[in-house]
Design a protein around this motif. Structure first.
Motif, PDB file in Angstrom:
ATOM      1  N   LYS A  74      -6.508   9.243 -15.135  1.00  0.00           N
ATOM      2  CA  LYS A  74      -7.164  10.128 -14.171  1.00  0.00           C
ATOM      3  C   LYS A  74      -7.624   9.336 -12.950  1.00  0.00           C
ATOM      4  CE  LYS A  74     -10.671  13.767 -13.878  1.00  0.00           C
ATOM      5  NZ  LYS A  74     -11.700  14.532 -14.626  1.00  0.00           N
ATOM      6  N   ASN A  75      -8.159   8.145 -13.188  1.00  0.00           N
ATOM      7  CA  ASN A  75      -8.574   7.297 -12.072  1.00  0.00           C
ATOM      8  C   ASN A  75      -7.374   6.836 -11.250  1.00  0.00           C
ATOM      9  OD1 ASN A  75     -11.645   6.284 -11.940  1.00  0.00           O
ATOM     10  ND2 ASN A  75     -11.131   6.786 -14.058  1.00  0.00           N
ATOM     11  N   ILE A  76      -6.257   6.604 -11.923  1.00  0.00           N
ATOM     12  CA  ILE A  76      -5.045   6.214 -11.203  1.00  0.00           C
ATOM     13  C   ILE A  76      -4.588   7.339 -10.284  1.00  0.00           C
ATOM     14  CG2 ILE A  76      -2.578   5.726 -11.493  1.00  0.00           C
ATOM     15  CD1 ILE A  76      -3.279   4.073 -13.938  1.00  0.00           C
ATOM     16  N   GLU A  77      -4.695   8.586 -10.757  1.00  0.00           N
ATOM     17  CA  GLU A  77      -4.314   9.728  -9.921  1.00  0.00           C
ATOM     18  C   GLU A  77      -5.179   9.787  -8.660  1.00  0.00           C
ATOM     19  OE1 GLU A  77      -4.588  13.203 -12.305  1.00  0.00           O
ATOM     20  OE2 GLU A  77      -2.957  12.625 -13.668  1.00  0.00           O
ATOM     21  N   ALA A  78      -6.488   9.552  -8.827  1.00  0.00           N
ATOM     22  CA  ALA A  78      -7.381   9.559  -7.663  1.00  0.00           C
ATOM     23  C   ALA A  78      -7.039   8.409  -6.718  1.00  0.00           C
ATOM     24  CB  ALA A  78      -8.835   9.453  -8.124  1.00  0.00           C
ATOM     25  N   TYR A  79      -6.729   7.262  -7.303  1.00  0.00           N
ATOM     26  CA  TYR A  79      -6.357   6.100  -6.483  1.00  0.00           C
ATOM     27  C   TYR A  79      -5.068   6.371  -5.718  1.00  0.00           C
ATOM     28  CZ  TYR A  79      -4.353   1.514  -5.414  1.00  0.00           C
ATOM     29  OH  TYR A  79      -3.757   0.447  -4.793  1.00  0.00           O
ATOM     30  N   GLU A 102      -3.955  -8.661 -10.857  1.00  0.00           N
ATOM     31  CA  GLU A 102      -3.496  -8.264  -9.532  1.00  0.00           C
ATOM     32  C   GLU A 102      -2.902  -6.861  -9.557  1.00  0.00           C
ATOM     33  OE1 GLU A 102      -0.923 -10.221  -5.882  1.00  0.00           O
ATOM     34  OE2 GLU A 102      -0.436 -10.756  -7.949  1.00  0.00           O
ATOM     35  N   LEU A 103      -3.293  -6.058  -8.586  1.00  0.00           N
ATOM     36  CA  LEU A 103      -2.689  -4.745  -8.405  1.00  0.00           C
ATOM     37  C   LEU A 103      -1.499  -4.873  -7.460  1.00  0.00           C
ATOM     38  CD1 LEU A 103      -5.875  -2.515  -7.987  1.00  0.00           C
ATOM     39  CD2 LEU A 103      -4.443  -2.758 -10.014  1.00  0.00           C
ATOM     40  N   PRO A 104      -0.526  -3.962  -7.553  1.00  0.00           N
ATOM     41  CA  PRO A 104       0.637  -4.054  -6.660  1.00  0.00           C
ATOM     42  C   PRO A 104       0.250  -3.804  -5.207  1.00  0.00           C
ATOM     43  CG  PRO A 104       0.657  -1.988  -7.878  1.00  0.00           C
ATOM     44  CD  PRO A 104      -0.438  -2.816  -8.473  1.00  0.00           C
ATOM     45  N   GLU A 105       1.155  -4.143  -4.300  1.00  0.00           N
ATOM     46  CA  GLU A 105       0.928  -3.896  -2.881  1.00  0.00           C
ATOM     47  C   GLU A 105       0.634  -2.420  -2.639  1.00  0.00           C
ATOM     48  OE1 GLU A 105       0.749  -6.071  -0.445  1.00  0.00           O
ATOM     49  OE2 GLU A 105       1.131  -7.768  -1.776  1.00  0.00           O
ATOM     50  N   ILE A 106      -0.067  -2.151  -1.542  1.00  0.00           N
ATOM     51  CA  ILE A 106      -0.506  -0.787  -1.250  1.00  0.00           C
ATOM     52  C   ILE A 106       0.675   0.164  -1.073  1.00  0.00           C
ATOM     53  CG2 ILE A 106      -0.561  -0.972   1.265  1.00  0.00           C
ATOM     54  CD1 ILE A 106      -3.331   0.554  -0.949  1.00  0.00           C
ATOM     55  N   SER A 107       1.847  -0.378  -0.749  1.00  0.00           N
ATOM     56  CA  SER A 107       3.024   0.472  -0.550  1.00  0.00           C
ATOM     57  C   SER A 107       3.679   0.873  -1.874  1.00  0.00           C
ATOM     58  CB  SER A 107       4.052  -0.254   0.325  1.00  0.00           C
ATOM     59  OG  SER A 107       4.447  -1.479  -0.285  1.00  0.00           O
ATOM     60  N   VAL A 108       3.240   0.248  -2.986  1.00  0.00           N
ATOM     61  CA  VAL A 108       3.852   0.503  -4.297  1.00  0.00           C
ATOM     62  C   VAL A 108       2.954   1.432  -5.112  1.00  0.00           C
ATOM     63  CG1 VAL A 108       4.663  -0.550  -6.445  1.00  0.00           C
ATOM     64  CG2 VAL A 108       4.939  -1.767  -4.266  1.00  0.00           C
ATOM     65  N   LEU A 156       0.953   2.964  -8.064  1.00  0.00           N
ATOM     66  CA  LEU A 156       0.400   2.341  -9.266  1.00  0.00           C
ATOM     67  C   LEU A 156       0.834   3.129 -10.492  1.00  0.00           C
ATOM     68  CD1 LEU A 156      -1.516   0.089 -10.304  1.00  0.00           C
ATOM     69  CD2 LEU A 156      -3.362   1.766 -10.187  1.00  0.00           C
ATOM     70  N   ASP A 157       1.375   2.415 -11.472  1.00  0.00           N
ATOM     71  CA  ASP A 157       1.882   3.052 -12.687  1.00  0.00           C
ATOM     72  C   ASP A 157       1.180   2.439 -13.903  1.00  0.00           C
ATOM     73  OD1 ASP A 157       4.113   4.710 -14.078  1.00  0.00           O
ATOM     74  OD2 ASP A 157       4.276   2.720 -14.994  1.00  0.00           O
ATOM     75  N   TYR A 158       0.707   3.288 -14.804  1.00  0.00           N
ATOM     76  CA  TYR A 158      -0.033   2.786 -15.964  1.00  0.00           C
ATOM     77  C   TYR A 158       0.833   1.864 -16.817  1.00  0.00           C
ATOM     78  CZ  TYR A 158      -2.453   2.559 -20.416  1.00  0.00           C
ATOM     79  OH  TYR A 158      -3.052   2.081 -21.561  1.00  0.00           O
ATOM     80  N   THR A 159       2.044   2.290 -17.123  1.00  0.00           N
ATOM     81  CA  THR A 159       2.902   1.517 -18.026  1.00  0.00           C
ATOM     82  C   THR A 159       3.311   0.184 -17.414  1.00  0.00           C
ATOM     83  OG1 THR A 159       3.747   3.578 -18.976  1.00  0.00           O
ATOM     84  CG2 THR A 159       5.028   1.569 -19.366  1.00  0.00           C
TER      85      THR A 159
END
Length: 316
Positions: free
Chosen positions: A12-17, A275-281, A283-286
């Protein structure tokens, strides 16, 4: 490890992000060419005006032109980072929110970015070697399987400029040992004979001992200020733990240090674990979050094993 409820909260947080990420990515797409483009256009216009007063043989390349180009280049770099600031700010704010949720399986979890870890001053310097600069990235602390820990990414360097060298770069896990060690004991990657000679020449207070395991002794050197207390550990549980670590973390030998009631597991790694992926990518949980959880679980499980190396066999 997180249960289904925690995973659902993470998703759910990923969806908001993702909604905020898409907006920030759109901003970056127009801000970068606008900010940098206007700077370059201004440089060209001013350079053209300089041509009006410059010597005909120095058109575009007079001394004022060179200074202008240098200032324009520096300004372009500065404005580029200003242009991507919304993305950088979003990523860090999301890390501040998401990482404590991701690591919800850790009791009393706390997260900070860039702060000096509380346990760092108790880390025996013999475990990392000399350094005069340190930088810290993500710091996570809490309780795992009833023991308190502090896990942080660190880069320790010796020297300045191009002549500097890396003493350590990776993850350090500090934990409470089950049985305090009466002194200091470190297990580090074996150095060459020259380094060992100079260490002895300048009076290291630690003495070296061996485990009796040829493969372990070829990869590691053990040093301590309490030979009698260290010997049963080095020839027993510590050697066994290092064998297991060699299979689990094969790239660069892990290091172990004991200092009284404090234990330290040092895992040299070039990558950023959190590290999180670049802003252009997207975000995927898996792809992005699940491996982060797995890495954290593996490091804490390893620390849980290492913290027991001082336990006497009859008590274990």
């Amino acid at each position: 490890m997180p249960d289904e409820t925690v995973i659902a909260g993470i998703r759910k947080n990923i969806e908001a992000y993702e909604a905020a990420r898409a907006s920030a990515a759109r901003q970056v797409r127009w801000r970068v060419p606008l900010f940098v483009g206007l700077t370059l256009a201004a440089v060209v216009v001013i350079a053209w005006l300089f041509n009006k007063v410059a010597d005909p043989n120095e058109q575009w390349f007079s001394t004022p032109h060179v200074f202008l180009y240098f200032i324009g280049f520096a300004a372009s770099i500065l404005l580029y980072f200003q242009a991507i600031k919304p993305a950088t700010r979003l990523q860090q704010s999301f890390r501040d929110t998401l990482l404590p949720i991701i690591f919800g399986f850790i009791r009393e979890v706390r997260y900070q970015h860039g702060g000096r870890p509380n346990s760092f001053d108790r880390l025996p310097r013999e475990a990392v070697g000399p350094f005069n600069r340190q930088a810290f990235d993500d710091v996570v602390s809490g309780r795992y399987e009833e023991f308190p820990f502090e896990l942080y990414e660190a880069e320790l360097r010796e020297g300045t400029g191009k002549g500097s060298s890396t003493a350590f770069k990776g993850v350090i896990v500090a934990f409470e040992a089950v049985e305090p060690f009466p002194g200091i004991l470190v297990a580090t990657r074996r150095t060459n004979a020259v380094v060992g000679f100079f260490r002895g020449l300048f009076g290291s207070k630690l003495q070296e001992l061996s485990s009796g395991e040829p493969l372990i002794d070829a990869a590691y050197e053990f040093r301590t200020d309490n030979i009698e207390a260290a010997r049963p550990l080095v020839t027993g549980r510590l050697a066994q733990a290092l064998k297991w670590l060699g299979e689990t973390w094969p790239d660069d030998p892990a290091r172990v240090a004991l200092n009284g009631g404090d234990g330290f597991l040092l895992l040299p790694q070039a990558k950023n674990f959190f590290e999180l992926p670049e802003i252009s990518v997207p975000l995927d949980y898996t792809r992005h979050v699940a491996p982060m959880i797995s890495d954290m679980g593996a490091m804490l499980a390893t620390a849980a094993l290492v913290r027991k190396i001082g336990v006497k066999d009859e008590a274990g």
